[in-house]
Design a protein around this motif. Structure first.
Motif, mmCIF file in Angstrom:
data_model
loop_
_atom_site.group_PDB
_atom_site.id
_atom_site.type_symbol
_atom_site.label_atom_id
_atom_site.label_comp_id
_atom_site.label_asym_id
_atom_site.label_seq_id
_atom_site.Cartn_x
_atom_site.Cartn_y
_atom_site.Cartn_z
ATOM 1 N N ASN A 144 0.777 -1.205 -0.019
ATOM 2 C CA ASN A 144 -0.109 -0.165 -0.122
ATOM 3 C C ASN A 144 0.936 1.224 -0.016
ATOM 4 N N ILE B 30 -7.537 -7.122 -1.843
ATOM 5 C CA ILE B 30 -8.874 -6.456 -1.852
ATOM 6 C C ILE B 30 -10.076 -7.496 -1.770
ATOM 7 N N GLY C 84 -4.995 0.435 3.338
ATOM 8 C CA GLY C 84 -4.984 0.593 1.971
ATOM 9 C C GLY C 84 -5.322 1.575 1.524
ATOM 10 N N ASN C 85 -4.947 1.806 -0.104
ATOM 11 C CA ASN C 85 -4.885 2.857 -0.602
ATOM 12 C C ASN C 85 -5.961 3.053 -1.927
ATOM 13 N N ALA C 86 -7.158 2.615 -1.636
ATOM 14 C CA ALA C 86 -8.100 2.204 -2.412
ATOM 15 C C ALA C 86 -9.317 2.902 -2.210
ATOM 16 N N ALA C 87 -9.364 4.120 -1.653
ATOM 17 C CA ALA C 87 -10.639 4.904 -1.373
ATOM 18 C C ALA C 87 -11.150 5.284 -2.660
ATOM 19 N N HIS D 30 -14.161 -0.855 -6.058
ATOM 20 C CA HIS D 30 -13.694 -2.014 -5.694
ATOM 21 C C HIS D 30 -15.284 -2.772 -5.524
ATOM 22 N N TRP E 34 -16.254 -7.832 -4.206
ATOM 23 C CA TRP E 34 -14.880 -6.810 -4.309
ATOM 24 C C TRP E 34 -14.229 -7.418 -5.907
ATOM 25 N N ASN F 15 -17.448 3.130 -3.858
ATOM 26 C CA ASN F 15 -16.008 3.226 -2.924
ATOM 27 C C ASN F 15 -16.139 2.849 -1.553
ATOM 28 N N THR G 228 -13.781 -0.455 1.016
ATOM 29 C CA THR G 228 -12.403 -0.723 0.471
ATOM 30 C C THR G 228 -11.271 -0.937 1.594
ATOM 31 N N SER H 82 -6.680 7.098 1.249
ATOM 32 C CA SER H 82 -6.812 6.074 2.499
ATOM 33 C C SER H 82 -8.127 5.374 2.451
ATOM 34 N N SER H 83 -8.048 4.256 2.542
ATOM 35 C CA SER H 83 -9.185 3.334 2.309
ATOM 36 C C SER H 83 -10.349 3.686 3.450
#
Length: 734
Positions: free
Chosen positions: A106, A279, A310-313, A317, A447, A484, A487, A531-532
């Motif tokens: 991440n 994820i 995680g960096n998925a904001a 997903h 996801w 979103n 995540t 930031s997730s």
């Protein structure tokens, strides 16, 4: 459409009858892949089993397997593929899992923002400085640069007391069966001089710098716990090969067991940082690796695990079907074969998860549709009960007017109270859309991709308008959009015991190596845009805490520094030994370092003490909104207030060990009489005042020990032996 139920016919060893539905699909798929490549290769596979431990242990031994370690009703083991058929039919086996989900990194230290500066200086109500001394900082990551000054003592010797290189396939570290171990002496003797932390640009070195960098390279840049001992497990999660037979999640569990076992041997508390994750998965902590991690944390006091959110904001997903006697659908696309990451053939892949009560009344259908022109249905499976493939692989063949366009395989796995639904479509038609329709009454979550964003599942179509018009698309208004939400990384990031950390912006500028001031468009203390977000699938708050993670300065590996010195000098900090970076990967070790400070002050604290101290003292800002929430958790970590929190369990009177402490009351000196031991057993003796501050600590082997205390007042004397047996008593010093 031509349909058949396939009872594991892809797996020669499992061709008898319907097997235990608690056998994980990842285990089935891993075996499929191995058998497809070499059907005669009866190799061992790593897995986690849940059930009657004694009977399972006997089964493993009788079938030439190996038990690595066990806790509660869980066993980590290896078994030959040929034993899996019999394993799957055992009545005393509740669950068997082997994991193959890809893990990704991440993507400074803001000492003041986390109030660590106050802890260093022993300011306020703290009576001494804390720096992580006599605490283990464990890290599971790409590796570390052992030559960097931040990981060395004043005399140039290493602070890394152990390094397990899991990527060394030629070595065999017992009881795990793979990898090579380097001791502190090995490192000081130059055994790792040529080692390079190469994965993802020296990711592990940067993570370790945030938590435990010693500040030797530059006095302004040091980690949260600069005197902690360091243990590293090097893992390369970016390469997932089923034939390696130790899937990434099981690497993680083995690494946690290794670090905690090493810390136990030294009689020191340990906090472990994991700044990587995937994820996919159930997002509720029900998988066996997460259950094993939870059990390892709960087994003893002085243990904690911290991970990045995680960096998925900003990536869509997640998708959720809330079905109320109607028919909802989404589309997903085929993905090309990827040999570098997922080791999957070209096709389409999807997984969904739901609680038992939410899936029993659901039915699903999968159809192949033309994209150009939109949106003729070529063929479909027809609606089937969600649980129709429970414990067995169902296969449907989809056709156009002449040829096969896709072979659909489905499998349903039971995970405690959760059902997991897996779908794979074997196809060469990359231009088709795959419609997933669901009807009935209930709820499921899924996801998905894209591949570049930590998923081996296919990518959703984000909007039906991208494909066609309402008149062209059947059931257009019931298309479900991905979102979103939820995540947070899966598996251990959704654990009840692992602390999950989000990132906030740190700084608006930095002076680079050439003394130029570099400005950044950030909002210090606000959540970093990447930031997730939570919650978990079962509704728990995640992340729990926020820390410095965007625009932070930290240690870099030597080869990364050399590259940046020629092409990216604007990223290097003054002195050229550190650089600026971003990610929840670097927020998590900030928290792990602070937990190390807490363990220095409270070495007997358990994970509940750590979490309570952290979330009840967190800093809240007005812009965060009502707290707690799934963006900021319980707020920003506050090291100073956290260390002032006294664990609920200061044991004033506890006895699982025979010992005698006298006189009581005492006048300046306490005598500790320890039990006789033929083996010169070691005992750790600690004395705490009523604020929970350690005023004395020593490891002894003598039967009689004398403690002198200059302060007057009430104290708790706490004794622990190597077996974990304890004795404590409240004493008064006059």
């Amino acid at each position: 459409m031509r349909s058949v139920i396939l009872l594991f016919c892809l797996i020669p060893v499992l061709i008898q009858a319907q097997v235990n539905p608690n056998l994980s699909y990842d285990l089935v798929r891993s075996i499929n892949q191995a058998e497809r490549v070499n059907r005669s290769n009866d190799h061992d596979i790593h897995l986690i089993l849940k059930g009657d431990v004694k009977k399972l242990s006997t089964f493993i031994k009788n079938h030439k397997g190996s038990e690595k370690y066990s806790i509660s009703n869980l066993i980590a083991a290896t078994l030959p593929v040929s034993a899996l058929s019999e394993l799957s039919h055992l009545e005393y086996l509740k669950k068997a899992e082997a994991y193959s989900g890809a893990l990704h990194f991440n993507d400074v230290v803001a000492i003041a923002q986390t109030r660590v500066d106050t802890v260093y200086s022993a300011s306020g109500l703290l009576q001494q400085s804390y720096t992580g001394k006599d605490v283990i900082f464990g890290m599971i990551d790409s590796g570390i640069d052992p030559t960097h000054p931040d990981f060395q003592n004043d005399d140039g010797t290493t602070r890394i007391i152990a390094f397990w290189d899991q990527n060394d396939k030629l070595s065999n570290l017992p009881p795990y069966g793979y990898g090579k171990e380097y001791t502190q002496t090995d490192i000081d003797n130059g055994a790792m001089t040529s080692y390079l932390d190469t994965t993802y640009g020296g990711h592990g070195s940067a993570v370790a710098g945030v938590a435990a960098g010693g500040g030797m390279a530059h006095p302004d840049i040091r980690g949260m716990a600069p005197e902690a001992d360091i243990i590293v497990v090097g893992i390369d999660p970016s390469v997932l090969d089923y034939l390696d037979r130790t899937p990434s999640m099981l690497n993680i569990v083995d690494a946690i067991d290794y670090i905690f076992s090493y810390a136990d041997a030294l009689d020191k508390p340990a906090v472990i940082n994991i700044s990587l994750g995937g994820i996919e998965g159930s997002h509720d902590g029900q998988d066996l690796p997460t259950q094993m991690i939870d059990a390892l944390i709960e087994e003893k006091a002085g243990r904690a695990v911290v991970t990045s959110a995680g960096n998925a904001a900003n990536t869509q997903h997640h998708i959720q079907f809330n079905v109320d006697n109607d028919t909802l659908f989404t589309w997903f696309k085929s993905m090309y074969s990827n040999s570098a990451l997922c080791k999957r053939d070209s096709g389409a892949y999807m997984s969904f998860y739901g609680d038992s009560a939410d899936v029993v009344n659901l039915q699903f259908s999968i159809s192949a549709e033309e994209r150009f022109p939109c949106c003729d249905i070529l063929d479909e499976t027809g609606f089937k009960p969600f649980l129709s493939s429970l414990g067995q692989i169902g296969v449907d063949t989809l056709w156009d007017s002449v040829n096969i366009v896709g072979i659909v395989s489905t499998y349903v796995e039971k995970m405690e109270g959760t059902y997991a639904y897996f779908m794979e479509i074997e196809t060469d038609h990359m231009d088709l859309l795959w419609r997933y329709s669901i009807t009935g009454n209930g709820r499921i979550d899924g996801w998905a991709g894209p591949l570049s964003a930590r998923s081996c599942n296919s990518t959703y179509i984000l909007n039906p308008a991208f494909v066609g018009t309402p008149s062209q698309i059947e059931n257009y208004n019931n298309f479900i959009l991905p979102d979103n939400d939820q995540t947070i990384g899966t598996a251990y990031a959704c654990s009840k015991n692992v602390i999950t950390v989000g990132a906030y912006d740190v700084r608006t500028s930095m002076t680079d190596v050439d003394s130029f001031n570099r400005s950044y468009f950030t909002n210090p203390l606000y959540r970093a845009s990447f930031s997730s977000l939570g919650p978990t699938r079962d509704g728990r708050i995640k992340p729990e805490i926020m820390a410095t993670g965007s625009r932070i300065v930290t240690t870099q590996a030597s080869h990364v520094l050399a590259q940046k010195a020629t092409s990216e000098r604007y990223t290097l900090y003054l002195g050229g030994q550190h650089s600026i970076t971003d990610g929840t990967s670097f927020a998590a070790p900030a928290v792990a370092g602070i937990v190390a400070l807490y363990f220095e002050k409270h070495p007997y604290a358990d994970i509940n003490d750590v979490r309570h101290a952290m979330i009840t003292t967190a800093l809240e800002d007005p812009f965060m909104g009502p707290m707690p929430n799934n963006s900021y958790g319980y707020g920003r970590i506050n090291a100073y207030k956290m260390l002032l929190d006294v664990p609920a369990g200061i044991p004033e009177e506890l006895q699982t060990l025979d010992a005698l402490i006298y006189p009581n009351p005492a006048r300046g000196q306490i005598i500790v009489q320890l039990p006789y031991s033929e083996h010169s057993e070691k005992y750790q003796i600690s004395v705490y005042n009523l604020l929970g501050v350690a005023v004395y600590r020593e490891v002894v082997q003598s039967q009689t020990h004398f403690i002198s205390l200059e302060q007057k007042g009430s104290f708790v004397v706490f004794i622990r032996n190597e077996k974990g047996e304890m004795y404590s008593k409240m004493v008064i010093v006059k």
